[in-house]
Design a protein around this motif. Structure first.
Motif, PDB file in Angstrom:
ATOM      1  N   VAL A  21     -23.595  11.126 -11.021  1.00 43.59           N
ATOM      2  CA  VAL A  21     -22.152  10.968 -11.264  1.00 43.59           C
ATOM      3  C   VAL A  21     -21.439  12.328 -11.220  1.00 43.59           C
ATOM      4  CG1 VAL A  21     -20.450  10.316 -13.022  1.00 43.59           C
ATOM      5  CG2 VAL A  21     -22.360   8.794 -12.528  1.00 43.59           C
ATOM      6  N   LEU A  22     -22.102  13.344 -11.762  1.00 44.58           N
ATOM      7  CA  LEU A  22     -21.432  14.650 -11.859  1.00 44.58           C
ATOM      8  C   LEU A  22     -21.471  15.478 -10.568  1.00 44.58           C
ATOM      9  CD1 LEU A  22     -22.395  15.649 -15.497  1.00 44.58           C
ATOM     10  CD2 LEU A  22     -20.166  14.952 -14.651  1.00 44.58           C
ATOM     11  N   ILE A  23     -22.011  14.901  -9.501  1.00 44.89           N
ATOM     12  CA  ILE A  23     -21.970  15.610  -8.211  1.00 44.89           C
ATOM     13  C   ILE A  23     -20.515  15.940  -7.848  1.00 44.89           C
ATOM     14  CG2 ILE A  23     -22.222  15.224  -5.712  1.00 44.89           C
ATOM     15  CD1 ILE A  23     -24.847  16.054  -6.822  1.00 44.89           C
ATOM     16  N   PHE A  24     -19.592  15.064  -8.270  1.00 48.68           N
ATOM     17  CA  PHE A  24     -18.181  15.318  -7.949  1.00 48.68           C
ATOM     18  C   PHE A  24     -17.697  16.620  -8.610  1.00 48.68           C
ATOM     19  CE2 PHE A  24     -17.269  13.460 -12.063  1.00 48.68           C
ATOM     20  CZ  PHE A  24     -16.100  14.079 -12.451  1.00 48.68           C
ATOM     21  N   VAL A  25     -18.301  16.988  -9.744  1.00 53.78           N
ATOM     22  CA  VAL A  25     -17.949  18.260 -10.403  1.00 53.78           C
ATOM     23  C   VAL A  25     -18.345  19.420  -9.491  1.00 53.78           C
ATOM     24  CG1 VAL A  25     -18.493  19.785 -12.365  1.00 53.78           C
ATOM     25  CG2 VAL A  25     -18.090  17.348 -12.742  1.00 53.78           C
ATOM     26  N   TRP A  26     -19.540  19.314  -8.905  1.00 56.47           N
ATOM     27  CA  TRP A  26     -19.974  20.368  -7.975  1.00 56.47           C
ATOM     28  C   TRP A  26     -19.001  20.445  -6.795  1.00 56.47           C
ATOM     29  CZ3 TRP A  26     -21.081  20.850  -2.867  1.00 56.47           C
ATOM     30  CH2 TRP A  26     -21.616  22.086  -2.466  1.00 56.47           C
ATOM     31  N   LEU A  27     -18.677  19.295  -6.215  1.00 59.36           N
ATOM     32  CA  LEU A  27     -17.772  19.274  -5.052  1.00 59.36           C
ATOM     33  C   LEU A  27     -16.415  19.887  -5.404  1.00 59.36           C
ATOM     34  CD1 LEU A  27     -18.600  15.710  -3.669  1.00 59.36           C
ATOM     35  CD2 LEU A  27     -18.985  17.864  -2.477  1.00 59.36           C
ATOM     36  N   ALA A  28     -15.862  19.472  -6.553  1.00 55.90           N
ATOM     37  CA  ALA A  28     -14.547  19.978  -6.967  1.00 55.90           C
ATOM     38  C   ALA A  28     -14.598  21.486  -7.207  1.00 55.90           C
ATOM     39  CB  ALA A  28     -14.094  19.250  -8.233  1.00 55.90           C
ATOM     40  N   ALA A  29     -15.629  21.946  -7.924  1.00 54.83           N
ATOM     41  CA  ALA A  29     -15.742  23.379  -8.230  1.00 54.83           C
ATOM     42  C   ALA A  29     -15.955  24.198  -6.954  1.00 54.83           C
ATOM     43  CB  ALA A  29     -16.889  23.613  -9.215  1.00 54.83           C
ATOM     44  N   ALA A  30     -16.797  23.690  -6.058  1.00 51.18           N
ATOM     45  CA  ALA A  30     -17.102  24.427  -4.819  1.00 51.18           C
ATOM     46  C   ALA A  30     -15.842  24.569  -3.956  1.00 51.18           C
ATOM     47  CB  ALA A  30     -18.200  23.712  -4.048  1.00 51.18           C
ATOM     48  N   PHE A  31     -15.113  23.469  -3.776  1.00 55.29           N
ATOM     49  CA  PHE A  31     -13.919  23.533  -2.922  1.00 55.29           C
ATOM     50  C   PHE A  31     -12.783  24.309  -3.589  1.00 55.29           C
ATOM     51  CE2 PHE A  31     -16.200  20.207  -0.646  1.00 55.29           C
ATOM     52  CZ  PHE A  31     -16.054  20.673   0.654  1.00 55.29           C
ATOM     53  N   TRP A  39     -13.646  27.863  -3.050  1.00 54.68           N
ATOM     54  CA  TRP A  39     -13.441  28.212  -1.638  1.00 54.68           C
ATOM     55  C   TRP A  39     -11.952  28.409  -1.337  1.00 54.68           C
ATOM     56  CZ3 TRP A  39     -11.205  25.803   2.727  1.00 54.68           C
ATOM     57  CH2 TRP A  39     -11.542  26.412   3.941  1.00 54.68           C
ATOM     58  N   LEU A  40     -11.124  27.501  -1.866  1.00 59.41           N
ATOM     59  CA  LEU A  40      -9.675  27.593  -1.630  1.00 59.41           C
ATOM     60  C   LEU A  40      -9.082  28.837  -2.279  1.00 59.41           C
ATOM     61  CD1 LEU A  40      -8.495  23.893  -2.070  1.00 59.41           C
ATOM     62  CD2 LEU A  40      -8.298  25.288  -0.009  1.00 59.41           C
ATOM     63  N   ILE A  41      -9.498  29.107  -3.522  1.00 63.91           N
ATOM     64  CA  ILE A  41      -8.906  30.221  -4.280  1.00 63.91           C
ATOM     65  C   ILE A  41      -9.441  31.571  -3.808  1.00 63.91           C
ATOM     66  CG2 ILE A  41      -8.738  31.261  -6.587  1.00 63.91           C
ATOM     67  CD1 ILE A  41      -8.892  28.273  -7.639  1.00 63.91           C
ATOM     68  N   GLY A  90     -19.550  25.004   5.530  1.00 59.72           N
ATOM     69  CA  GLY A  90     -20.995  24.719   5.563  1.00 59.72           C
ATOM     70  C   GLY A  90     -21.777  25.566   4.582  1.00 59.72           C
ATOM     71  N   GLY A  91     -21.352  26.818   4.402  1.00 63.96           N
ATOM     72  CA  GLY A  91     -22.050  27.729   3.490  1.00 63.96           C
ATOM     73  C   GLY A  91     -22.051  27.251   2.048  1.00 63.96           C
ATOM     74  N   LEU A  92     -20.985  26.558   1.670  1.00 60.99           N
ATOM     75  CA  LEU A  92     -20.924  26.038   0.296  1.00 60.99           C
ATOM     76  C   LEU A  92     -22.137  25.170  -0.008  1.00 60.99           C
ATOM     77  CD1 LEU A  92     -17.182  24.873   0.059  1.00 60.99           C
ATOM     78  CD2 LEU A  92     -18.181  26.821  -1.125  1.00 60.99           C
ATOM     79  N   PHE A  93     -22.563  24.407   1.018  1.00 62.13           N
ATOM     80  CA  PHE A  93     -23.629  23.428   0.811  1.00 62.13           C
ATOM     81  C   PHE A  93     -25.022  24.058   0.762  1.00 62.13           C
ATOM     82  CE2 PHE A  93     -20.016  20.911   1.802  1.00 62.13           C
ATOM     83  CZ  PHE A  93     -20.202  19.756   1.071  1.00 62.13           C
ATOM     84  N   LEU A  94     -25.095  25.376   0.959  1.00 62.80           N
ATOM     85  CA  LEU A  94     -26.388  26.050   0.791  1.00 62.80           C
ATOM     86  C   LEU A  94     -26.785  26.084  -0.677  1.00 62.80           C
ATOM     87  CD1 LEU A  94     -26.170  29.035   3.303  1.00 62.80           C
ATOM     88  CD2 LEU A  94     -26.886  26.693   3.671  1.00 62.80           C
ATOM     89  N   ALA A  95     -25.809  25.872  -1.566  1.00 61.18           N
ATOM     90  CA  ALA A  95     -26.126  25.828  -3.003  1.00 61.18           C
ATOM     91  C   ALA A  95     -25.868  24.424  -3.557  1.00 61.18           C
ATOM     92  CB  ALA A  95     -25.283  26.860  -3.755  1.00 61.18           C
ATOM     93  N   PHE A  96     -25.929  23.434  -2.684  1.00 61.69           N
ATOM     94  CA  PHE A  96     -25.737  22.049  -3.132  1.00 61.69           C
ATOM     95  C   PHE A  96     -26.928  21.632  -3.994  1.00 61.69           C
ATOM     96  CE2 PHE A  96     -26.034  17.423  -2.589  1.00 61.69           C
ATOM     97  CZ  PHE A  96     -24.738  17.044  -2.876  1.00 61.69           C
TER      98      PHE A  96
END
Lengths: 105, 143
Positions: free
Chosen positions: A87-97, A100-102, B44-50
């Protein structure tokens, strides 16, 4: 395949290396990164791999946030590991993007 | 707790548990490559730490601890959850090593030999991870 094979010695070491009360380490061994960067260098060159590695720092920050959320949620809400980690995979996605944006976008 | 090697632990893991890790590692590597190709290396690089392996590992730890407790005649649910939660906290601390790995590769790979940079970064990853672990251990003991 490369990553799959690179994981096997790590998985074996993880099971043999007894440290049950402090958390195991192989969940965040950079095996996927090593395999992917190796392939990227061979196919696209070092500059391309450098861009991937720069973004990977954002992914690693997101992993930090995600893993702490999983740890906290499991104890606070008594969730099973499979439910919490999925369920918390969305936390990873939100934090990663967001990172990346900031910082990188 | 002292960290030590226990080869008997290898017998406790089933072949399909290795297969799960193999499969997830391979799938995420392939997915990261496809994402990088479609959206560029920045995304794509983001997903290297997925967290590819982590859900499977945490689930297996929970299962093993629960089974161990049940064999001893206890319920084991709480203990298993605590073990998986601690694994997650350990993974979070370990991601600091992952950040160091990524930073070194980013900074040094354009101007240096690829294999040397990857090998050196992997060594630094290990050193940082062990260092963070030791730091946490000393703080834990002092409390």
């Amino acid at each position: 395949m490369v990553s799959g094979f690179s994981r096997q010695p790590i998985a074996v070491a993880e099971i043999a290396w007894e440290r049950p009360r402090r958390g195991r380490r192989s969940s965040w061994v950079p095996s996927v990164a090593l395999a992917t960067l190796g392939l990227a260098i061979a196919a696209q060159g070092r500059s391309y791999a450098a861009i991937e590695a720069r973004s990977m720092t954002g992914g690693a920050v997101a992993f930090f946030v995600y893993a702490y959320c999983v740890s906290w949620v499991m104890m606070r809400y008594r969730l099973r590991a499979l439910v919490a980690t999925t369920v918390l995979i969305f936390v990873w996605l939100a934090a990663a993007f967001a990172f990346w944006l900031i910082a990188l976008g | 707790m002292t960290v030590h090697l226990n080869p008997s632990g290898l017998g406790q893991a089933k072949w399909h548990e290795y297969a799960v890790r193999f499969l997830f590692g391979g799938l995420i590597t392939a997915a990261a490559g496809i994402i990088a190709k479609k959206f560029g290396p920045g995304i794509g690089g983001l997903f290297l730490a997925f967290p590819a392996i982590f859900p499977a590992s945490a689930t297996l730890i929970e299962k093993h601890v629960k089974q161990k407790k049940e064999r001893a005649g206890f319920d084991g649910t709480k203990r298993a959850r605590a073990a998986a939660s601690l694994d997650a906290a350990g993974a979070a601390r370990g991601s600091i090593g992952l950040m160091a790995f990524a930073l070194l590769v980013w900074r040094f790979i354009p101007d240096h030999t690829a294999y040397a940079v990857l090998a050196g970064s992997a060594v630094v990853w290990l050193a940082v991870s062990v260092g963070v672990w030791q730091l946490r251990k000393h703080r834990y003991i002092r409390r």
